[in-house]
Design a protein around this motif. Structure first.
Motif: not given
Lengths: 321, 253
Positions: A223-232, A260-266, A290-300
């Protein structure tokens, strides 16, 4: 047989006498030995579903089986296999811990077993409180007592209806550890919770119920893989007035202040995408400090599902296996 | 049969009684003893015999029943009402136990307490009043049957009640007046003509007279009729309980 179904619910509906439809054609299978997290907003039907399986609420049309046995016709055999930790702290306040745990064990047709009950109470840090009246215990201790009662007859299936609601962080961690221990002992655990982190941390599979319907059932990791979104997120050394036309990439957005530049990807997309984005930026003279990445949580994901954004798409993919 | 479950509930209920013995046992024994002292020893010595039985002895069966009826109802009603009130009914409903077993356990525990209470009051009465029991077996049979029947009634009340007030209304405002007017302190033959007929519509008349017959062999109504009325009331209570569990009335939706 890890994939063997221990609970199967087919076409189950429930309409309360008030006319409220709590469940609408539920189809659900719980696998033996798994931790299954059932998520849903208030009034979604989580407690009704659990209550029907445990015998607290009369089922509507549909078929319910636990370990191949009909929940209504074979209620004795079914209920012996089930333990329930209710949402509310419902205990007889004037009883002692020892008496109330013994009562529950007896109700399930088991002979007294002081050795097992001592081990159980010790594992829940309740042994030194065994002669205390329940009214003298803290809220967290009372919740532990509910768990002890649910486990007093050594069930194969344990329903935990919001088990850590109102429990402090330390106790919650202890309970998670205990739940993992039960899973290792082969107990199937069905958990409803509002703490998404709880499901994220422990569940093997996640089901989402909303307005009486199962919206999704999926392996948590999948589920996390399918629906999770990452942000750079890239922080720029100097504000950029606008993205050059040659750097127009799907999912790449410049913040209003240009810093800031935000790149959202699956998460399903190729990780090479990030490299391509960074290379493209460099090629056009856009550097970052600088750069940061984050992944959507199950809550999202949960919020997204119950708000209907992805529900339809997921329903067709995940179904209710 | 889930005997372990019956035993667990039974033991739990008996322990509840023992834990609250001052309220459950001592209080009704003391209050009934006051009746024996006032109506039996003090006033009774100035009253004439009824059907050849001294007035003090005449009122013993009725006074025992007065306590038994109220206590049976209260015990059984609280037994099932408290789990509903506190929410612990969930573990009874979720357990592998049938409605029949639930009733046996709760009513059995409440009836045990009533019978023991009745016997304690009987022994206490001997300290104040001189009486004998002509049919001890039937005395015990009436005591058990009446206790069980009113515990069944109390169980129904405990399911029906939505608050503590409702629990108290029936025993205090229905059962107690019916017992007072049911010949506990007098023979219905002492009533004026029409009131004798009216009294026969009071079910407690049959209980009091059946029980008194087992003591002294005298009764305003036939003992067999008294026994039949008890069984009839028991049947009605059992039917209502059967309906409660069949429909889930106030227990399960």
């Amino acid at each position: 047989m890890p994939d063997e179904a221990i609970i199967s619910v087919s076409n189950l509906s429930k309409v309360y006498p008030s006319g409220f439809q709590a469940l609408d054609n539920i189809n659900l299978t719980i696998k033996r030995g798994e931790i299954f997290a059932l998520l849903g907003p208030n009034g979604a039907g989580k407690t009704t579903l659990i209550s029907i399986l445990c015998g607290l609420v009369n089922p509507g049309p549909g078929e319910l089986k636990v370990d191949g046995l009909d929940v209504v016709k074979d209620y004795r055999a079914v209920r012996r296999k089930i333990g329930l930790v209710p949402q509310e702290i419902s205990i007889s306040m004037f009883e002692t811990v020892w008496a109330t745990v013994n009562l529950t064990r007896g109700l399930y047709g088991k002979k007294p077993d002081n050795v097992y009950l001592e081990k159980l109470l010790r594992s829940l840090s309740l042994w030194d409180k065994k002669d205390n009246k329940l009214m003298t215990l803290s809220g967290g201790m009372k919740r532990r007592v509910l768990i002890a009662k649910a486990l007093s007859h050594q069930p194969q299936v344990l329903f935990l209806d919001e088990p850590t609601a109102g429990v402090d962080v330390e106790l919650r961690r202890d309970m998670w550890q205990m739940i993992r221990g039960l899973k290792n002992d082969g107990v199937t655990i069905i958990l409803t919770t509002h703490y998404i982190e709880e499901a994220e941390d422990m569940a093997d599979r996640v089901g989402v119920i909303n307005k009486g319907r199962i919206v999704l059932v999926e392996e948590k990791a999948e589920l996390m893989k399918k629906l999770g979104r990452r942000e750079l997120v890239l922080e720029l050394p100097a504000p950029l007035p606008a993205l050059p036309a040659a750097v127009q990439i799907d999912g790449l957005v410049l913040s209003a202040d240009g810093k800031k530049l935000t790149y959202t990807y699956d998460t399903r997309s190729d990780y090479g995408e990030i490299g391509r984005v960074i290379r493209t930026l460099y090629d056009h003279g856009i550097e970052f400090r600088d750069l940061q990445t984050s992944q959507s949580t199950l809550e999202d994901i949960f919020v997204s599902l119950v708000s209907g954004n992805d529900a339809n798409a997921v329903e067709s993919k995940g179904g209710a296996q | 049969m889930n005997f372990q479950a019956i035993k667990a509930i039974y033991r739990y209920e008996i322990n509840r009684t023992l834990r609250t013995w001052k309220q459950s046992i001592a209080s009704p024994v003391i209050s009934t003893s006051l009746y024996f002292i006032v109506f039996g020893s003090a006033i009774g010595s100035r009253m004439m015999d009824i059907d050849g039985v001294s007035y003090a002895a005449f009122i013993v069966p009725g006074l025992i029943l007065l306590t038994i009826l109220v206590e049976s109802i209260n015990n059984a009603a609280f037994g099932i009402y408290m789990p509903r009130f506190t929410g612990t009914i969930y573990e009874i409903l979720a357990a592998p136990i049938s409605a029949f077993e639930i009733v046996i356990a709760y009513v059995g525990a409440a009836a045990t307490k009533s019978v023991v209470l009745g016997l304690i009051i009987l022994l206490t009465a001997r300290g104040f009043v001189d009486f004998s029991i002509v049919y001890p077996f039937w005395m015990l049979a009436f005591l058990v049957l009446i206790s069980v029947t009113f515990c069944l009634f109390g169980f129904v009340l405990g399911v029906w009640a939505d608050g503590f007030e409702r629990l108290q209304i029936v025993p205090m405002m229905v059962v107690m007046p019916l017992t007072f007017l049911g010949g506990s302190f007098y023979s219905i033959n002492m009533l004026p003509g029409i009131w004798q007929t009216v009294a026969l519509f009071n079910p407690v008349v049959y209980l009091v007279n059946g029980f008194r017959w087992s003591f002294y062999g005298v009764s305003d109504v036939n003992a067999a009729l008294s026994l039949s009325m008890i069984f009839l009331f028991m049947l009605i209570c059992l039917s209502v309980i059967w309906w409660i569990f069949k429909t889930g009335y106030k227990i399960k939706v």
